[in-house]
Design a protein around this motif. Structure first.
Motif, PDB file in Angstrom:
ATOM      1  N   GLU A  53       0.864  -1.172   0.000  1.00  0.00           N
ATOM      2  CA  GLU A  53       0.000   0.000   0.000  1.00  0.00           C
ATOM      3  C   GLU A  53       0.906   1.228   0.000  1.00  0.00           C
ATOM      4  O   GLU A  53       1.720   1.410   0.907  1.00  0.00           O
ATOM      5  N   SER A  55       1.259   5.360  -0.137  1.00  0.00           N
ATOM      6  CA  SER A  55       0.524   6.592   0.157  1.00  0.00           C
ATOM      7  C   SER A  55       1.364   7.807  -0.216  1.00  0.00           C
ATOM      8  O   SER A  55       2.526   7.925   0.194  1.00  0.00           O
ATOM      9  N   THR A  57       1.046  11.958  -0.059  1.00  0.00           N
ATOM     10  CA  THR A  57       0.284  13.095   0.464  1.00  0.00           C
ATOM     11  C   THR A  57       0.944  14.388   0.023  1.00  0.00           C
ATOM     12  O   THR A  57       2.148  14.577   0.205  1.00  0.00           O
ATOM     13  N   TRP A  88      -8.539   8.195  -2.898  1.00  0.00           N
ATOM     14  CA  TRP A  88      -7.953   9.448  -2.457  1.00  0.00           C
ATOM     15  C   TRP A  88      -8.849  10.118  -1.431  1.00  0.00           C
ATOM     16  O   TRP A  88     -10.050   9.849  -1.337  1.00  0.00           O
ATOM     17  N   THR A 122      -4.394  13.131  -0.580  1.00  0.00           N
ATOM     18  CA  THR A 122      -3.642  11.892  -0.381  1.00  0.00           C
ATOM     19  C   THR A 122      -4.135  10.845  -1.363  1.00  0.00           C
ATOM     20  O   THR A 122      -5.341  10.595  -1.460  1.00  0.00           O
ATOM     21  N   VAL A 124      -3.823   6.849  -2.212  1.00  0.00           N
ATOM     22  CA  VAL A 124      -3.418   5.553  -1.675  1.00  0.00           C
ATOM     23  C   VAL A 124      -3.625   4.510  -2.758  1.00  0.00           C
ATOM     24  O   VAL A 124      -4.741   4.340  -3.263  1.00  0.00           O
TER      25      VAL A 124
END
Length: 378
Positions: A53, A55, A57, A88, A122, A124
């Protein structure tokens, strides 16, 4: 003549001295005492899928007028990577997955109205990756979409295929007849003649004509692998850059071939691949060979046959480790809805703009973006 089913990579000087094709074999067996703790081999083999995963940001540090942000998203679906999901969150006025219309490069686009005081978004993404390695012992004709091959033989704004690029590629492949022989020669040529320059910002720009015209063959992955890709294309071998980010440490013990998943700022990495008629798309990464040579130890190792380098030199001709995410393969990328005109050489970093102009994507602390990853249990 080399056995075409088991290509072996050698330093040009050693070839000129008449070294046998098996020269690297004893180097892989043992390391000198001063390098006892060094990795002994780098030979990624097909393995189980790993799930990550990732991420990203972005926080707009100085909102002025309408702010726009573009975050690269995984758009490569292959036998070594599968996209699972992307989502997101944030306070964007509008956000959507979009693509460069000419290249198909996927990205999250977010727009923030002037009234948004602290723009934040963000992305992801969940992906599955695995090691990639060609089976050199097996060969048969491989079919590929002609349009895909044409794209992998086309020039780009910073990767022209005429002039000094074609001249260099032709000279470096003199005596090579098959596509495999040409790729071997160019891989060796790049490692023997180029070098990693840690002071270059980001991953470089990939302006290979300027590199060859000035004779300054230094840079980072987007320069060094672009040079390899351009030289391959110039002699008729389909090749392409693949832009992505490292996600985790290397399982083979090389510090420079991995990343800290908690903080992936600066972990972006461009790889390359070539299309060989008897094997299909094959992994390549001469830039990482040069990175290990320059940065794995305090001393700059300049001999590809060095016991620390030989396994990487051999391994990265036809294999990758699956601790890396591929975003896209696009050159000359257009950012949809951008006020600023022109294209990007590639999309591997978050980008942004507002009324003050385009943000500096190579300054994550000033731009204020973070990237992290965590490995998910199977």
């Amino acid at each position: 003549m080399k056995n075409p089913t088991r290509p072996t990579i050698h330093r040009r000087r050693l070839l000129q001295q008449g070294a046998a094709a098996g020269l690297l074999a004893p180097l892989l067996g043992a390391l000198p005492a001063r390098a006892q703790d060094a990795p002994r081999r780098f030979a990624p083999q097909r393995a189980d899928w790993r799930s990550f995963e990732v991420s990203t940001t972005v926080t707009v540090a100085d909102p002025q007028g309408t702010s726009r942000v573009w975050i690269p998203a995984p758009s490569v679906e292959t036998d070594y990577q599968r996209s699972v999901d992307s989502s997101w969150s944030g306070n964007a006025t509008q956000a959507a997955m979009v693509s460069d219309p000419a290249r198909g490069v996927r990205m999250l686009y977010a727009e923030f109205a002037p009234s948004v005081s602290a723009p934040t978004i963000t992305l992801v993404s969940q992906v599955r990756t695995r090691n990639r390695a060609v089976d050199w012992s097996h060969s048969e004709p491989v079919r590929e979409d002609p349009a895909t091959l044409r794209a992998a033989l086309a020039p780009a704004e910073l990767i022209p295929l005429d002039g000094i690029v074609r001249k260099t590629a032709t000279e470096a492949t003199r005596g090579a007849h098959t596509d495999l022989e040409k790729v071997q020669a160019l891989y060796r040529w790049v490692v023997a003649n180029a070098h990693r320059e840690p002071k270059v910002r980001g991953c470089g720009t990939g302006d290979i004509k300027a590199m060859l015209e000035t004779g300054d063959l230094s840079g980072k992955c987007a320069d060094l692998n672009a040079l390899f890709v351009g030289l391959c294309r110039a002699v008729g071998v389909p090749a392409r850059d693949i832009y992505g980010v490292r996600l985790a440490p290397s399982a083979f013990g090389y510090r420079e071939l991995g990343a800290n998943p908690a903080n992936l700022k600066g972990a972006q990495h461009c790889r390359a691949e070539v299309f060989l008629k008897a094997h299909g798309w094959v992994a390549m990464d001469p830039a990482d060979v040069l990175k290990v040579m320059r940065q794995e130890t305090p001393d700059w190792i300049k001999d590809p046959a060095h016991p620390l380098i030989a396994p990487v030199m051999q391994g990265l001709f036809g294999a990758w480790e699956g601790n890396w995410l591929a975003y896209n393969t696009g050159h000359d990328v257009t950012l949809p809805h951008a006020a600023a005109k022109g294209t990007l050489p590639f999309l591997m970093y978050p980008n942004g703009e507002n009324s003050s102009g385009r943000f500096d994507e190579l300054a994550p602390d000033a731009f204020r973006y973070t990237i992290s990853a965590r490995e998910l249990k199977a």
